[in-house]
Design a protein around this motif. Sequence first.
Motif, PDB file in Angstrom:
ATOM      1  N   ALA A  78     -55.152  39.844 -47.566  1.00 21.11           N
ATOM      2  CA  ALA A  78     -55.133  39.231 -46.102  1.00 21.11           C
ATOM      3  C   ALA A  78     -53.684  39.294 -45.129  1.00 21.11           C
ATOM      4  O   ALA A  78     -53.670  39.518 -44.259  1.00 21.11           O
ATOM      5  CB  ALA A  78     -55.458  37.784 -46.119  1.00 21.11           C
ATOM      6  N   LEU A  79     -52.851  39.326 -46.302  1.00 26.94           N
ATOM      7  CA  LEU A  79     -51.384  39.436 -45.570  1.00 26.94           C
ATOM      8  C   LEU A  79     -51.013  40.504 -45.384  1.00 26.94           C
ATOM      9  O   LEU A  79     -50.011  40.927 -44.689  1.00 26.94           O
ATOM     10  CB  LEU A  79     -50.543  38.747 -46.853  1.00 26.94           C
ATOM     11  N   ILE A  80     -51.465  41.631 -46.020  1.00 29.89           N
ATOM     12  CA  ILE A  80     -50.909  43.196 -45.524  1.00 29.89           C
ATOM     13  C   ILE A  80     -51.947  43.900 -44.738  1.00 29.89           C
ATOM     14  O   ILE A  80     -51.576  45.035 -44.166  1.00 29.89           O
ATOM     15  CB  ILE A  80     -50.916  43.912 -46.976  1.00 29.89           C
ATOM     16  N   VAL A  81     -52.992  43.294 -44.414  1.00 29.66           N
ATOM     17  CA  VAL A  81     -54.087  44.142 -43.888  1.00 29.66           C
ATOM     18  C   VAL A  81     -53.664  44.771 -42.578  1.00 29.66           C
ATOM     19  O   VAL A  81     -54.352  45.794 -42.194  1.00 29.66           O
ATOM     20  CB  VAL A  81     -55.307  43.224 -43.754  1.00 29.66           C
ATOM     21  N   ASP A  82     -52.871  44.097 -41.634  1.00 31.27           N
ATOM     22  CA  ASP A  82     -52.433  44.749 -40.313  1.00 31.27           C
ATOM     23  C   ASP A  82     -51.109  45.092 -40.405  1.00 31.27           C
ATOM     24  O   ASP A  82     -50.540  45.431 -39.278  1.00 31.27           O
ATOM     25  CB  ASP A  82     -52.786  43.653 -39.017  1.00 31.27           C
TER      26      ASP A  82
ATOM     27  N   GLU B 125     -39.718  43.707 -47.444  1.00 33.96           N
ATOM     28  CA  GLU B 125     -39.751  42.622 -47.995  1.00 33.96           C
ATOM     29  C   GLU B 125     -39.432  41.346 -47.290  1.00 33.96           C
ATOM     30  O   GLU B 125     -40.291  40.305 -47.293  1.00 33.96           O
ATOM     31  CB  GLU B 125     -38.232  42.492 -48.804  1.00 33.96           C
ATOM     32  N   GLN B 126     -38.728  41.382 -46.200  1.00 30.40           N
ATOM     33  CA  GLN B 126     -38.512  40.332 -45.055  1.00 30.40           C
ATOM     34  C   GLN B 126     -39.869  39.961 -44.447  1.00 30.40           C
ATOM     35  O   GLN B 126     -40.250  38.677 -44.437  1.00 30.40           O
ATOM     36  CB  GLN B 126     -37.685  40.814 -44.131  1.00 30.40           C
ATOM     37  N   GLU B 127     -40.692  40.959 -44.118  1.00 31.09           N
ATOM     38  CA  GLU B 127     -42.111  40.674 -43.478  1.00 31.09           C
ATOM     39  C   GLU B 127     -43.227  40.086 -44.436  1.00 31.09           C
ATOM     40  O   GLU B 127     -43.635  39.168 -43.933  1.00 31.09           O
ATOM     41  CB  GLU B 127     -42.645  42.143 -42.766  1.00 31.09           C
ATOM     42  N   LEU B 128     -43.204  40.439 -45.606  1.00 30.26           N
ATOM     43  CA  LEU B 128     -44.293  40.033 -46.479  1.00 30.26           C
ATOM     44  C   LEU B 128     -43.647  38.376 -47.120  1.00 30.26           C
ATOM     45  O   LEU B 128     -44.363  37.761 -47.098  1.00 30.26           O
ATOM     46  CB  LEU B 128     -44.287  40.910 -47.746  1.00 30.26           C
ATOM     47  N   ASP B 129     -42.502  38.471 -47.405  1.00 33.04           N
ATOM     48  CA  ASP B 129     -41.757  37.113 -47.456  1.00 33.04           C
ATOM     49  C   ASP B 129     -42.192  36.016 -46.409  1.00 33.04           C
ATOM     50  O   ASP B 129     -42.515  34.920 -46.679  1.00 33.04           O
ATOM     51  CB  ASP B 129     -40.406  36.907 -47.673  1.00 33.04           C
ATOM     52  N   PHE B 130     -42.111  36.508 -45.081  1.00 33.96           N
ATOM     53  CA  PHE B 130     -42.277  35.692 -44.029  1.00 33.96           C
ATOM     54  C   PHE B 130     -43.620  35.230 -44.092  1.00 33.96           C
ATOM     55  O   PHE B 130     -44.260  33.976 -43.807  1.00 33.96           O
ATOM     56  CB  PHE B 130     -42.041  36.298 -42.827  1.00 33.96           C
ATOM     57  N   ARG B 131     -44.591  36.297 -44.260  1.00 37.05           N
ATOM     58  CA  ARG B 131     -45.922  35.924 -44.321  1.00 37.05           C
ATOM     59  C   ARG B 131     -46.595  35.047 -45.216  1.00 37.05           C
ATOM     60  O   ARG B 131     -47.410  34.251 -45.119  1.00 37.05           O
ATOM     61  CB  ARG B 131     -46.904  37.228 -44.193  1.00 37.05           C
TER      62      ARG B 131
END
Length: 211
Positions: free
Chosen positions: A136-140, A93-99
């Motif tokens: 694009a936000l999850i690809v790497d 959650e924290q990483e995807l929210d940041f992106r």
Amino acid sequence: MDMYENFGDAFQHPPQTAKMTLDQLSGIDCDPLNIEGYFNACAAFHLSGVAQPFWHDWPLTDPHLFFTPESLHHWHHEFYDHDVKWCLAVVGEQELDFRFSVLQPLTMFRHFKDGISKLKQVTGRAQRDMQHYIVALIVDAAPHGIDIAVCALMDFATYHKRQQSMKHIVKRLLVPSRNFMNTSNISLLSARVEVPRANRSLTTGIYPNWS
């Protein structure tokens, strides 16, 4: 008849045909003008209480064939209820929210300055805007295969929005559908993402009907 609790079953239930519905309506021994009594009688068959469906005298027709998926619930809500939860689980959650928060604001799309994990009362338009960014936000950050499965779902929804279902468009629909079918289960299991029974209907319900 199967209900929403059965959507995750690993087999296709018999369709709710026109003949089945009309037979159930004809078997109800209650005057339709007795609204409360008729409605209660229909509830036993999971019918809506309409005594004479508009299609009752249409020859060679079946509602389960001509009532096709619509964008709001089958694409946008499906995306937010299932795809987003998978992405939050594998990316965090924290990483995807940041992106989402560091994306450049664009006039035509909503800017999710606080991320997406804590959103409430999300509209169909907001769900649609997320779909433009999610791959694009999850690809790497997501395990290999998750991005392919999510991208396949986005491609499928995009092709389905076309106004005309020509033969070459139908053929294009088969590609993302098969990509999703081939990668979703293995990728989600390898990433240790639990797929609730209701979510499994994606591989046994909506998408196989188009492939």
